[in-house]
Structures are given as structure tokens and as C-alpha cells.
Scaffold this motif. Structure first.
Motif, short mmCIF file in Angstrom:
data_model
loop_
_atom_site.label_atom_id
_atom_site.label_comp_id
_atom_site.label_asym_id
_atom_site.label_seq_id
_atom_site.Cartn_x
_atom_site.Cartn_y
_atom_site.Cartn_z
N ASP A 116 -29.53 -54.92 28.31
CA ASP A 116 -29.42 -56.01 27.33
C ASP A 116 -30.34 -57.15 27.75
O ASP A 116 -29.99 -57.97 28.61
CB ASP A 116 -27.96 -56.48 27.26
CG ASP A 116 -27.76 -57.69 26.36
OD1 ASP A 116 -28.68 -58.03 25.59
OD2 ASP A 116 -26.67 -58.30 26.45
N LEU A 117 -31.52 -57.23 27.15
CA LEU A 117 -32.49 -58.26 27.52
C LEU A 117 -31.95 -59.66 27.25
O LEU A 117 -32.08 -60.56 28.08
CB LEU A 117 -33.80 -58.04 26.77
CG LEU A 117 -34.88 -59.10 27.00
CD1 LEU A 117 -35.24 -59.22 28.48
CD2 LEU A 117 -36.12 -58.80 26.16
N ALA A 118 -31.34 -59.85 26.09
CA ALA A 118 -30.82 -61.18 25.75
C ALA A 118 -29.77 -61.63 26.76
O ALA A 118 -29.74 -62.80 27.16
CB ALA A 118 -30.24 -61.18 24.34
N GLY A 119 -28.90 -60.71 27.18
CA GLY A 119 -27.89 -61.05 28.17
C GLY A 119 -28.50 -61.42 29.51
O GLY A 119 -28.06 -62.36 30.19
N LEU A 120 -29.55 -60.70 29.92
CA LEU A 120 -30.24 -61.02 31.16
C LEU A 120 -30.92 -62.39 31.07
O LEU A 120 -30.88 -63.18 32.03
CB LEU A 120 -31.29 -59.95 31.47
CG LEU A 120 -30.78 -58.69 32.17
CD1 LEU A 120 -31.83 -57.58 32.08
CD2 LEU A 120 -30.45 -58.96 33.64
N GLN A 121 -31.53 -62.66 29.94
CA GLN A 121 -32.20 -63.95 29.78
C GLN A 121 -31.21 -65.11 29.86
O GLN A 121 -31.49 -66.13 30.49
CB GLN A 121 -32.95 -63.97 28.44
CG GLN A 121 -34.18 -63.06 28.43
CD GLN A 121 -34.81 -62.93 27.06
OE1 GLN A 121 -34.11 -62.89 26.05
NE2 GLN A 121 -36.13 -62.88 27.02
N THR A 122 -30.05 -64.92 29.25
CA THR A 122 -29.02 -65.96 29.31
C THR A 122 -28.55 -66.17 30.74
O THR A 122 -28.42 -67.32 31.21
CB THR A 122 -27.83 -65.58 28.42
OG1 THR A 122 -28.26 -65.51 27.06
CG2 THR A 122 -26.71 -66.59 28.54
N ALA A 123 -28.29 -65.07 31.47
CA ALA A 123 -27.81 -65.18 32.84
C ALA A 123 -28.84 -65.83 33.75
O ALA A 123 -28.50 -66.69 34.59
CB ALA A 123 -27.45 -63.78 33.37
N LEU A 173 -35.60 -47.81 34.90
CA LEU A 173 -36.98 -48.22 34.61
C LEU A 173 -37.01 -49.39 33.64
O LEU A 173 -37.51 -50.47 33.96
CB LEU A 173 -37.77 -47.04 34.05
CG LEU A 173 -39.24 -47.32 33.69
CD1 LEU A 173 -40.02 -47.81 34.89
CD2 LEU A 173 -39.89 -46.06 33.10
N ASN A 174 -36.46 -49.20 32.47
CA ASN A 174 -36.47 -50.29 31.49
C ASN A 174 -35.66 -51.48 31.98
O ASN A 174 -35.97 -52.63 31.65
CB ASN A 174 -35.92 -49.80 30.15
CG ASN A 174 -36.75 -48.68 29.56
OD1 ASN A 174 -37.94 -48.54 29.88
ND2 ASN A 174 -36.15 -47.86 28.70
N GLY A 175 -34.60 -51.20 32.75
CA GLY A 175 -33.79 -52.28 33.30
C GLY A 175 -34.57 -53.18 34.24
O GLY A 175 -34.34 -54.40 34.29
N VAL A 176 -35.50 -52.60 35.00
CA VAL A 176 -36.36 -53.41 35.87
C VAL A 176 -37.27 -54.29 35.02
O VAL A 176 -37.44 -55.49 35.29
CB VAL A 176 -37.19 -52.51 36.81
CG1 VAL A 176 -38.23 -53.34 37.56
CG2 VAL A 176 -36.28 -51.78 37.79
#
Length: 293
Positions: free
Chosen positions: A67-74, A116-119
Motif C-alpha cells: 500500500d503506497l499511500a499507507g507507506l507515504q502517510t507513515a 520487490l514492489n514493496g521495496v
């Protein structure tokens, strides 16, 4: 090389409650770093933060690296909470073990998406905060980036991809003063590896990881190597360092390693023992899906 002092710096770590994540968080805290602990299990990450000293030095966030948006928020909240974000360690990862012909496609895709995508998502979310600090990005890859075993197509592909990603990204951000590295440990003891050694296919392939080419190294040695790599802002971290030549020359050593380490009869036996799900114990797979190897 001048040591990159971690005292007072903030490190974001995904997969923080996995076998590697817990040990690495402890070691980084011992170096004086503040910790943004990012894990799929929010309660476990916050409990981990409390053990490490509480909100002033460590705080947990529930994050899915898919979840890119969740990572950006964190990452934004972590930088705001601690006043800075200097280092991001992409440590979340999973494994699966089954041949291409029988593996559940969803299992294959899950490994690629997390490992991979998670990195990529982790680095994308962290870079805007790390860049002003001229900081450092580190991805936990594996020796599997260089030594490609059978029954692990998704894992080896993801770890080789992480290695390549870091090499490419380093060229993109070096003018910004940001360092990028990949860590490549060999086998070491974690709950995830316990399941691999218990899997009949895994045991047939790796021989229990107790001796020879596939012998495990102590977790403490892996952590020491990774921390040393962060403090050096290293391009590549290989643990143990005796495998550096293997990592530097995969094309040269691959045929020899395949001939010695993966004899035809061993591979055939492992193929016959592999489960269709790609995991020995599905419960372990779910429990450690965001853990790190």
C-alpha cells in the motif's frame, strides 16, 4: 571512510516485528537511533516500540508494503514525529518454495509484490524525507540474488530484482547526496527459516542448513554486518564477508555452485516433496508474511 553516526538520527524499518526486524531494531537503538517501526501488525509494532523506550525514541505504525499511500502517510508521520527521517530500511519480505509447474499463482505474485514492489514503495515513500538529510536507503536482499536455487523462482527473482533496483536508484540519487545499498546475508535462523528447514522439500534441498554451502550463520553476525553497512553507507553488504567474491562474480561461480550444491537427484527429490501451496505450514506463512529474511 567517515562513520555515519546514527546517534539522534531516525531510521524507518519495515518488517520490524520479523526475526531480522526485531534484532536489527534493537541494534540500531543501541547505536542511539530513533526508530519508526513499520509492520503489518500495528499492535505488535507499537508494543515493540514500548520495549525500546517509548514514543520519544521509538514508535510503531501499522503498514502494508503493498500500500503506497499507507507507506507515504507513515513516513510523513514518522518524519513529523521525530523531526527528521535519515535512513529507511526496506526489511519486509516473505518466501515460498514450490516449482513453477505447481505453485499457486497467487503465492508467486504475493512474493514479488512484497519483496520487490514493496521495496520500491518503501523507497518511494521515504525518499522525500531522506533527501533533505542526505541520508541512506537500504534494502534487505539476500545471497539468493546471486545464487539461484530451484523451487524458489519468486524469491530469487525478487531478491535479484532488489539488487538491480538499488544499483539503478543509486545512480539516480547520488547527486542528491543520498546513499543506496542492498544487504545480502546467507541463511540465518528466523521463524521463517524454521519453517523452511521443517518443510520436506526444503530439507531435501538445503539439507537442514546445518553444514556445507548452505550452513546458517548466527543472526548476530548478520545484524552486525547490516549495522556496519549502514554506518558505512555501503553500496553492498555481504554476510558473511567470505562470500563477497561469490557475490561479486555470480556469473563465474554459478555453474560450479549449481553442480555442487544442487545435484540432479537432490532437486528431483525436493520437487517430489514440495507442497502445492509453496509453504510447509500456511499458518506460519500468514503469521510471518511481513517478516524479514
Amino acid at each position: 571512510m567517515t562513520r555515519y553516526d546514527l546517534t539522534g538520527r531516525t531510521v524507518a524499518l519495515t518488517g520490524s516485528t520479523g526475526g531480522l526486524g526485531i534484532a536489527l531494531a534493537n541494534a540500531l537503538r543501541d547505536r542511539g537511533a530513533n526508530l519508526a517501526l513499520l509492520d503489518l501488525d500495528a499492535e505488535a509494532a507499537q508494543a515493540q516500540a514500548e520495549k525500546l523506550g517509548g514514543d520519544t525514541v521509538a514508535r510503531g505504525w501499522g503498514v502494508d508494503v503493498r500500500d503506497l499511500a499507507g507507506l507515504q502517510t507513515a513516513m510523513h508521520e514518522a518524519a513529523a514525529h521525530f523531526g527528521r527521517l535519515d535512513v529507511a530500511v526496506a526489511g519486509a519480505g516473505i518466501d515460498t518454495m514450490a516449482p513453477l509447474a505447481t505453485i499457486d499463482p497467487a503465492a508467486y505474485e504475493r512474493v514479488i509484490d512484497i519483496n520487490l514492489n514493496g521495496v520500491w514503495r518503501t523507497f518511494r515513500a521515504a525518499l522525500p524525507h531522506v533527501e533533505p538529510q542526505r541520508g541512506y536507503l537500504l534494502a534487505i536482499s539476500s545471497m539468493a540474488a546471486f545464487v539461484h536455487s530451484p523451487l524458489q523462482i519468486s524469491y530469487t527473482a525478487s531478491k535479484a530484482g532488489v539488487w538491480a533496483m538499488c544499483d539503478s536508484l543509486r545512480l539516480e540519487v547520488r547527486h542528491l547526496g543520498v546513499g543506496v545499498g542492498s544487504a545480502h546475508p546467507t541463511f540465518f535462523r528466523t521463524p521463517m527459516m524454521d519453517d523452511v528447514t521443517a518443510d520436506p522439500a526444503g530439507h531435501a534441498l538445503w539439507g537442514g542448513n546445518s553444514k556445507g554451502l548452505w550452513k546458517m550463520v548466527p543472526l548476530e553476525k548478520v545484524i552486525a554486518g547490516i549495522v556496519r553497512g549502514i554506518e558505512r553507507r555501503a553500496d553492498r553488504v555481504v554476510v558473511p564477508r567470505s562470500l563477497t567474491l561469490t557475490a561479486n562474480a555470480p556469473g563465474l561461480f554459478r555453474p560450479i555452485l549449481e553442480r555442487v550444491g544442487f545435484r540432479p537427484q537432490t532437486v528431483q527429490r525436493a520437487l517430489g516433496l514440495a507442497s502445492a501451496s509453496g509453504w510447509h505450514d500456511p499458518a506460519v506463512h500468514e503469521r510471518h508474511q511481513a517478516g524479514s529474511r
